[in-house]
Motif scaffolding. Structure first.
Motif, PDB file in Angstrom:
ATOM      1  N   THR A  67       0.789  -1.241   0.000  1.00  0.00           N
ATOM      2  CA  THR A  67       0.000   0.000   0.000  1.00  0.00           C
ATOM      3  C   THR A  67       0.817   1.286   0.000  1.00  0.00           C
ATOM      4  O   THR A  67       0.241   2.362  -0.122  1.00  0.00           O
ATOM      5  CB  THR A  67      -0.946   0.043   1.219  1.00  0.00           C
ATOM      6  OG1 THR A  67      -0.164   0.087   2.422  1.00  0.00           O
ATOM      7  CG2 THR A  67      -1.870  -1.169   1.241  1.00  0.00           C
ATOM      8  N   GLU A  68       2.125   1.192   0.134  1.00  0.00           N
ATOM      9  CA  GLU A  68       2.978   2.387   0.155  1.00  0.00           C
ATOM     10  C   GLU A  68       3.906   2.354  -1.062  1.00  0.00           C
ATOM     11  O   GLU A  68       4.961   1.723  -1.021  1.00  0.00           O
ATOM     12  CB  GLU A  68       3.814   2.445   1.432  1.00  0.00           C
ATOM     13  CG  GLU A  68       2.998   2.519   2.705  1.00  0.00           C
ATOM     14  CD  GLU A  68       3.848   2.415   3.963  1.00  0.00           C
ATOM     15  OE1 GLU A  68       5.096   2.294   3.867  1.00  0.00           O
ATOM     16  OE2 GLU A  68       3.266   2.448   5.055  1.00  0.00           O
ATOM     17  N   PRO A  69       3.550   3.044  -2.142  1.00  0.00           N
ATOM     18  CA  PRO A  69       4.382   3.003  -3.345  1.00  0.00           C
ATOM     19  C   PRO A  69       5.824   3.462  -3.116  1.00  0.00           C
ATOM     20  O   PRO A  69       6.725   3.038  -3.825  1.00  0.00           O
ATOM     21  CB  PRO A  69       3.664   3.941  -4.311  1.00  0.00           C
ATOM     22  CG  PRO A  69       2.292   4.110  -3.779  1.00  0.00           C
ATOM     23  CD  PRO A  69       2.355   3.855  -2.308  1.00  0.00           C
ATOM     24  N   GLY A  70       6.052   4.298  -2.127  1.00  0.00           N
ATOM     25  CA  GLY A  70       7.395   4.797  -1.851  1.00  0.00           C
ATOM     26  C   GLY A  70       8.254   3.856  -1.036  1.00  0.00           C
ATOM     27  O   GLY A  70       9.440   4.099  -0.841  1.00  0.00           O
ATOM     28  N   THR A  71       7.675   2.752  -0.550  1.00  0.00           N
ATOM     29  CA  THR A  71       8.448   1.748   0.187  1.00  0.00           C
ATOM     30  C   THR A  71       8.956   0.728  -0.820  1.00  0.00           C
ATOM     31  O   THR A  71       8.181  -0.035  -1.396  1.00  0.00           O
ATOM     32  CB  THR A  71       7.584   1.060   1.269  1.00  0.00           C
ATOM     33  OG1 THR A  71       7.103   2.054   2.174  1.00  0.00           O
ATOM     34  CG2 THR A  71       8.393   0.026   2.033  1.00  0.00           C
ATOM     35  N   LEU A  72      10.268   0.723  -1.059  1.00  0.00           N
ATOM     36  CA  LEU A  72      10.864  -0.156  -2.062  1.00  0.00           C
ATOM     37  C   LEU A  72      11.326  -1.489  -1.488  1.00  0.00           C
ATOM     38  O   LEU A  72      11.213  -2.523  -2.131  1.00  0.00           O
ATOM     39  CB  LEU A  72      12.043   0.549  -2.727  1.00  0.00           C
ATOM     40  CG  LEU A  72      11.730   1.865  -3.432  1.00  0.00           C
ATOM     41  CD1 LEU A  72      13.016   2.488  -3.968  1.00  0.00           C
ATOM     42  CD2 LEU A  72      10.724   1.649  -4.542  1.00  0.00           C
ATOM     43  N   HIS A 121       5.402   6.645   5.311  1.00  0.00           N
ATOM     44  CA  HIS A 121       5.460   5.346   5.983  1.00  0.00           C
ATOM     45  C   HIS A 121       5.369   5.516   7.503  1.00  0.00           C
ATOM     46  O   HIS A 121       4.581   4.861   8.171  1.00  0.00           O
ATOM     47  CB  HIS A 121       6.759   4.625   5.611  1.00  0.00           C
ATOM     48  CG  HIS A 121       7.068   3.468   6.500  1.00  0.00           C
ATOM     49  ND1 HIS A 121       6.406   2.263   6.406  1.00  0.00           N
ATOM     50  CD2 HIS A 121       7.953   3.345   7.524  1.00  0.00           C
ATOM     51  CE1 HIS A 121       6.884   1.442   7.325  1.00  0.00           C
ATOM     52  NE2 HIS A 121       7.816   2.066   8.013  1.00  0.00           N
ATOM     53  N   ALA A 180       8.702   9.883   1.240  1.00  0.00           N
ATOM     54  CA  ALA A 180       8.089   8.551   1.255  1.00  0.00           C
ATOM     55  C   ALA A 180       8.280   7.888   2.620  1.00  0.00           C
ATOM     56  O   ALA A 180       7.375   7.205   3.126  1.00  0.00           O
ATOM     57  CB  ALA A 180       8.671   7.674   0.149  1.00  0.00           C
ATOM     58  N   TYR A 221      13.422   3.588   0.836  1.00  0.00           N
ATOM     59  CA  TYR A 221      12.307   4.428   0.387  1.00  0.00           C
ATOM     60  C   TYR A 221      12.748   5.273  -0.799  1.00  0.00           C
ATOM     61  O   TYR A 221      13.932   5.583  -0.941  1.00  0.00           O
ATOM     62  CB  TYR A 221      11.835   5.330   1.535  1.00  0.00           C
ATOM     63  CG  TYR A 221      11.364   4.522   2.709  1.00  0.00           C
ATOM     64  CD1 TYR A 221      10.059   4.080   2.777  1.00  0.00           C
ATOM     65  CD2 TYR A 221      12.242   4.137   3.712  1.00  0.00           C
ATOM     66  CE1 TYR A 221       9.627   3.289   3.821  1.00  0.00           C
ATOM     67  CE2 TYR A 221      11.817   3.349   4.758  1.00  0.00           C
ATOM     68  CZ  TYR A 221      10.513   2.924   4.811  1.00  0.00           C
ATOM     69  OH  TYR A 221      10.092   2.131   5.849  1.00  0.00           O
ATOM     70  N   THR A 222      11.794   5.675  -1.623  1.00  0.00           N
ATOM     71  CA  THR A 222      12.114   6.478  -2.798  1.00  0.00           C
ATOM     72  C   THR A 222      12.616   7.867  -2.423  1.00  0.00           C
ATOM     73  O   THR A 222      13.337   8.479  -3.206  1.00  0.00           O
ATOM     74  CB  THR A 222      10.891   6.627  -3.719  1.00  0.00           C
ATOM     75  OG1 THR A 222       9.805   7.168  -2.963  1.00  0.00           O
ATOM     76  CG2 THR A 222      10.495   5.285  -4.321  1.00  0.00           C
TER      77      THR A 222
END
Length: 98
Positions: free
Chosen positions: A31-36, A65, A61, A56-57
């Motif tokens: 659910t968190e696009p910025g968590t890679l 989180h 981000a 993270y991006t």
């Protein structure tokens, strides 16, 4: 931006904490696009310690989180199971200019 964290659990509670942390990891990655990256590490000789490696991006981000609903759920689920949590924010050397 990366984070390396160390969590010390109450003696004998690492497995219980780990169950909630794995659920948190799955929620974050879904659910968190910025968590890679969200890796959970278990030190071989420290039975009550968990380490995290997260990427993270961007710092923004990471802030999403840190303040997001999954983190709030994880804190609620793991309340009373940890003695301490220390995190170190890091730059990824490969992303720094030469």
């Amino acid at each position: 931006m990366a984070l390396v964290a160390t969590i010390k659990t109450i003696p004998g509670k690492r497995d219980e904490y780990l169950k909630h942390l794995k659920a948190h990891r799955e929620r974050c990655l879904a659910t968190e696009p910025g968590t890679l990256t969200f890796e959970i590490l278990l030190p071989l000789e420290e039975a009550d310690t968990i380490m995290l490696y997260e990427v993270y991006t961007s710092p923004e981000a990471f802030q999403v989180h840190r303040t997001g609903p999954s983190m709030q759920q994880a804190l609620q689920d793991t309340g009373g199971l940890a003695v301490s949590m220390v995190g170190v924010r890091c730059d990824l050397a490969a992303q720094l200019p030469n």
